[in-house]
Design a protein around this motif. Structure first.
Motif: not given
Length: 363
Positions: A153, A168-169, A278, A281-282, A285-287, A338
């Motif tokens: 992440a 997706y990130a 997870r 995906r984020s 930027a998210d959980e 980002q």
């Protein structure tokens, strides 16, 4: 003090169009003729649109940063002589038809894996940390498993694929996961069990050799190290150094807990795969899925939990303050995904995104 080495894969792009260009052979030839004698630093990758370099083992993170910046700069210099540039991008934002390199190994991969090999234009960052033995190394692998998605992440730097936002990130992680030997692994329990499984995987005939064991973290088959392979190549060198710092902290923390007799967490492989998805995906930027509870939690809280988990090791290596500063910068400015999305929002052009990322690659 454990030594750390980093391998970074870079994207080669045309300096006029910013499209990926298949020039790795020419860039390697230029490096081999360089009187500064850095030809052994650079290597080809599966696709001709890629170039890889490896740092020497370092114990000081300042020295590691200097080397990363140096080799990024040298790669750029060799590419510029051919009308090209290098970009620390884990996938190409612009459309590309990858070109697999020549040689028996690459031909075998192309023949056996078809589109999986052909489409595999992805660039990662691999962090090697020294271990005293295979037994210690496997004990580390068993104990770092839940934390690897957090590193993914933080490093996520591949939101675009073939000219489109993937959603997706780290779409690199999703593409890389098509290899049958990639991803998270179960607890091994011993070096013998680890080597037995690797031998069985090669004996299956699906893999060409041990080098194709693409676990998110593995024992290096070349060096006396644990090799953490889960991360995207990072846009900013400071993120790469932060990643290397945290990986060394994870290795040292895991080794200490092993010596103290503390067993690894028994999170199942299915949950680890969900945590990896997870994170891909984020990104930040998210959980994310918290490694302790395996339940969703805000990304910043999970990243800070990682920092707290390795804090004692960072204190002992003198890395706490620089790591805190780098982490604060990452959380403020965002990871590569980002940054890329913000660049597209401002410029409206993926071509401009690539051009700016080329400029940022050197740091």
């Amino acid at each position: 003090m454990r030594s750390v080495g980093v391998e970074e894969e870079l994207l080669l792009v045309d300096s006029g169009t910013w499209q990926p260009c298949a020039l790795s052979t020419a860039v390697l030839a230029a490096a081999s003729r360089d009187p500064q004698g850095n030809e052994d630093v650079f290597e080809s990758e599966l696709q001709r649109q890629q170039l890889e370099f490896a740092t020497r083992p370092q114990t000081d993170m300042g020295d590691l940063r200097e080397e990363i910046v140096r080799w990024r700069g040298e790669a750029a210099r060799h590419a510029e002589g051919l009308g090209a540039s290098v970009a620390a991008l884990a996938t190409s934002p612009l459309e590309v038809s990858p070109t697999i390199g020549s040689g028996e190994r690459y031909e075998w991969l192309k023949e056996h894996f078809g589109l999986t090999a052909h489409e595999q234009l992805t660039s990662g960052c691999h962090v090697h940390v020294s271990v005293e033995s295979d037994e210690e190394g496997v004990a580390v692998l068993d104990r770092v498993r839940p934390w690897l998605p957090v590193l993914l992440a933080m490093s996520a730097n591949s939101p675009y694929w073939q000219g489109e936002d993937s959603g997706y990130a780290s779409y690199r992680n999703r593409v890389w996961g098509r290899w049958p030997s990639a991803g998270p692994v179960e607890v091994f329990g011993s070096a013998d069990r680890y080597h037995e499984q690797v031998a069985d995987m090669v004996a299956s005939g699906v893999l060409k050799d041990e080098g194709m064991v693409y676990f998110d973290a593995r024992l290096s088959h070349t060096y006396p190290t644990v090799e953490v392979r889960v991360a995207d190549v990072c846009l900013d060198p400071s993120t790469t150094v932060l990643l290397a710092t945290l990986v060394r902290g994870l290795v040292e923390t895991a080794a200490r807990r092993w010596r103290d007799g503390e067993p690894p967490a028994r999170h199942g492989l299915a949950l680890l795969r969900l945590a990896t998805w997870r994170a891909a995906r984020s990104g930040l930027a998210d959980e994310l899925i918290h490694p302790a509870t395996m339940r969703p939690a805000p990304a910043e809280a999970v990243v800070r939990a990682l920092f707290d988990h390795v804090r004692d090791a960072l204190e002992d290596s003198g890395d706490v303050l620089p790591a805190q500063e780098a982490l604060a910068g990452l959380l403020k400015d965002g990871n590569g995904a980002q940054v890329q999305r913000e660049l597209l929002r401002r410029t409206g052009s993926l071509t401009d995104v690539v051009a700016e990322c080329v400029a940022r690659t050197r740091g």
